[in-house]
Design an enzyme around this catalytic site. Structure first.
Site, PDB file in Angstrom:
ATOM      1  N   CYS A  27      46.403  41.422  42.154  1.00 31.02           N
ATOM      2  CA  CYS A  27      45.993  41.722  40.782  1.00 31.02           C
ATOM      3  C   CYS A  27      46.915  42.775  40.174  1.00 31.02           C
ATOM      4  CB  CYS A  27      44.555  42.222  40.740  1.00 31.02           C
ATOM      5  SG  CYS A  27      43.985  42.585  39.063  1.00 31.02           S
ATOM      6  N   GLY A  78      49.196  27.370  39.362  1.00 31.18           N
ATOM      7  CA  GLY A  78      49.699  26.123  38.800  1.00 31.18           C
ATOM      8  C   GLY A  78      48.991  25.613  37.560  1.00 31.18           C
ATOM      9  N   ALA A 114      42.558  28.590  39.254  1.00 31.59           N
ATOM     10  CA  ALA A 114      41.907  29.634  38.469  1.00 31.59           C
ATOM     11  C   ALA A 114      41.607  29.138  37.055  1.00 31.59           C
ATOM     12  CB  ALA A 114      42.774  30.889  38.441  1.00 31.59           C
TER      13      ALA A 114
END
Length: 490
Positions: A115, A215, A241
């Site tokens: 992150c 992706g 995601a």
């Protein structure tokens, strides 16, 4: 310690950890649509260590509840063998403590090392760990040795392919079960192309499963694209995601469900598991995207409760039926719990149905103060409070012991302090002693305070020491119990 779990990271389609998105409703929906493994949103180690584990019998969930009563992490049996708990940590011992706290309720533990957001990196967590391989090794080794569930981590790529591969090889030696690789550098964002060549180099360099991530923008528009991305990266599995956030039915082999059905399915889980309406609204807004300016989108944006959200999506009847079922279940469980409490109750405890309402007392005057004053006057030991919390609804009940006699209210309160005040009231009323209420007339504790305040003013006028004797302070400072709050036995 040997890993003993059926969880496998090869050939899997995985819901990625996403802040504010990866809560229980989204995870369950992804599993329904075909996801093999789901990651929860990143949860910070320090915050988790403040939580207590609570069995929620109404929702049939396991809740990790913060001191402010907010549910930080909620899970259920449906996902227990499929959910990976992702944490943010920069300390091996804290990470292990959290892993042990949640280990029995999840399928695996993941450390976020990718992150790039400040809330994660400023504490040395997330992508900040990529520049500290010694700390990475320490955290992962400690977890692998300390728990029975598989350990994974999620990273971003480094500026050079060589450095990235070398880091992953070092990570592999810690004994982790798999590594997820977001194919972008920490300074890159979704609009930048994903570096499939780097993920592929990693996949070819290590023997543990590599999970390709990143992706959604370049590759994954529908289900068949998941395999395309997997082949381009030579990865063992694919983690999705944003494409899953926009429409979690991306995991369906048969293709997308209509967005309206997906959103209604999501809302059903949000209501079923009492998801906070702000989180529900956020996730629905991510699904609506360009439709946020429609009439429905504007109504959703204006919604201020789960009920209002349901009304926007023509699900008001579902909301009413579901909440009615839960209220009935809660009432039934409360009755059952009360019956058990009554059976287990110490017959020597004196009970009354009372509550403490501070509006009925002068400012800063409480029944506990009056009870303490009475005990001192009668030369009894000071009152001892024993407080328990009921797991079902997290309400409190306190028993006060005065002169070897116990007293309690039969009504449960929302805080430990209120429960103790109620117990003090029962004792005072049983003894026939004033409890300090406004309706009782002249309040001797207030008069006593006024006298001592005047004495201090007089001392100040004469230049005397202003320090107040500790024994006088004790008369006006409410005693607090040092007793820890255990869970109420079932």
């Amino acid at each position: 310690m040997t890993v003993n779990t059926p969880l496998c990271f090869r050939g899997k389609k995985i819901l990625a950890p996403m802040v504010r998105v990866g809560t229980l409703p989204m995870r369950l929906l992804a599993l329904d649509y075909g996801a093999d493994i789901v990651y929860c949103e990143e949860l910070i180690d320090i915050k988790m260590l403040q939580c207590k584990r609570v069995m929620n019998e109404v929702l049939e969930t396991v809740d990790f509840v913060a001191p402010n009563e907010r549910v930080v992490f909620r899970t259920c049996e449906r996902e227990r063998h499929r959910v990976v708990f992702q944490m943010g940590s920069a300390d091996a011992e804290r990470a292990l403590a959290v892993a042990k706290l949640v280990e029995s309720d999840v399928a695996g533990i993941d450390i976020n090392m990718g992150c790039p957001k400040e809330y994660s990196t400023k504490g040395g967590m997330g992508a900040a760990l990529l520049s500290d391989p010694d700390k990475i090794e320490s955290i992962l080794t400690t977890l692998v040795k300390g728990i029975c569930k598989p350990v994974t981590c999620k990273i971003r790529i480094l500026p050079s392919v060589e450095d990235t591969v070398n880091l992953v090889k070092r990570i592999e030696k810690t004994g982790i079960a798999a590594i997820a690789v977001h194919g972008r550098k920490k300074e890159e964002r979704p609009q930048h192309p994903v570096h499939c060549d780097v993920i592929k180099a990693i996949s070819e360099a290590v023997s543990i499963p590599v999970i390709a991530n990143g992706g959604s923008h370049d590759f994954i528009k529908e289900y068949v694209d998941i395999e395309t991305f997997q082949k381009a990266t030579a990865a063992s599995s694919v983690m999705i995601a944003r494409a899953a956030m926009w429409n979690p039915s991306i995991f369906r082999k048969e293709g997308f469900f209509p967005l309206k059905e997906v959103m209604q399915d999501y809302i059903k889980y949000a209501v079923r598991y009492d998801n906070h309406y702000t989180n529900t609204k956020y996730c629905l807004c991510q699904m609506l995207r360009e439709q946020l300016e429609t009439t429905q989108g504007k109504k959703l944006h204006a919604a201020q409760s789960t009920q209002e959200i349901c009304e926007v999506f023509e699900m008001a009847d579902f909301y009413e039926e579901t909440t009615a079922i839960f209220e009935a279940k809660k009432t039934s469980l409360e009755t059952e719990t009360q019956d058990k409490d009554d059976q287990m109750e110490d017959p020597d405890v004196i009970k009354m149905a009372v509550r403490f309402d501070k509006r009925e007392y002068p400012p800063q005057i409480t029944p506990k103060m009056y009870l303490l004053e009475w005990c001192r006057k009668e030369k009894h030991p000071q009152p001892v409070y024993e407080t328990v919390q009921r797991p079902l609804d997290r309400l409190f009940c306190s028993v006060v012991t005065v002169a070897e006699q116990k007293y309690r209210s039969t009504l449960w309160d929302k805080s430990k302090k209120l429960a103790e005040q109620a117990a003090a009231i029962v004792c005072l009323r049983t003894l026939g002693v004033p409890e300090g209420k406004l309706c009782e007339g002249e309040n001797h504790l207030i008069n006593k305070r006024k006298r001592e305040d005047q004495e201090r003013l007089n001392s100040r006028d004469h230049g005397e020491d202003l320090a107040e004797p500790s024994h006088k302070k004790a008369n006006f400072i409410e005693e607090t119990s040092d007793v820890n709050v255990p869970k109420m036995p079932r």
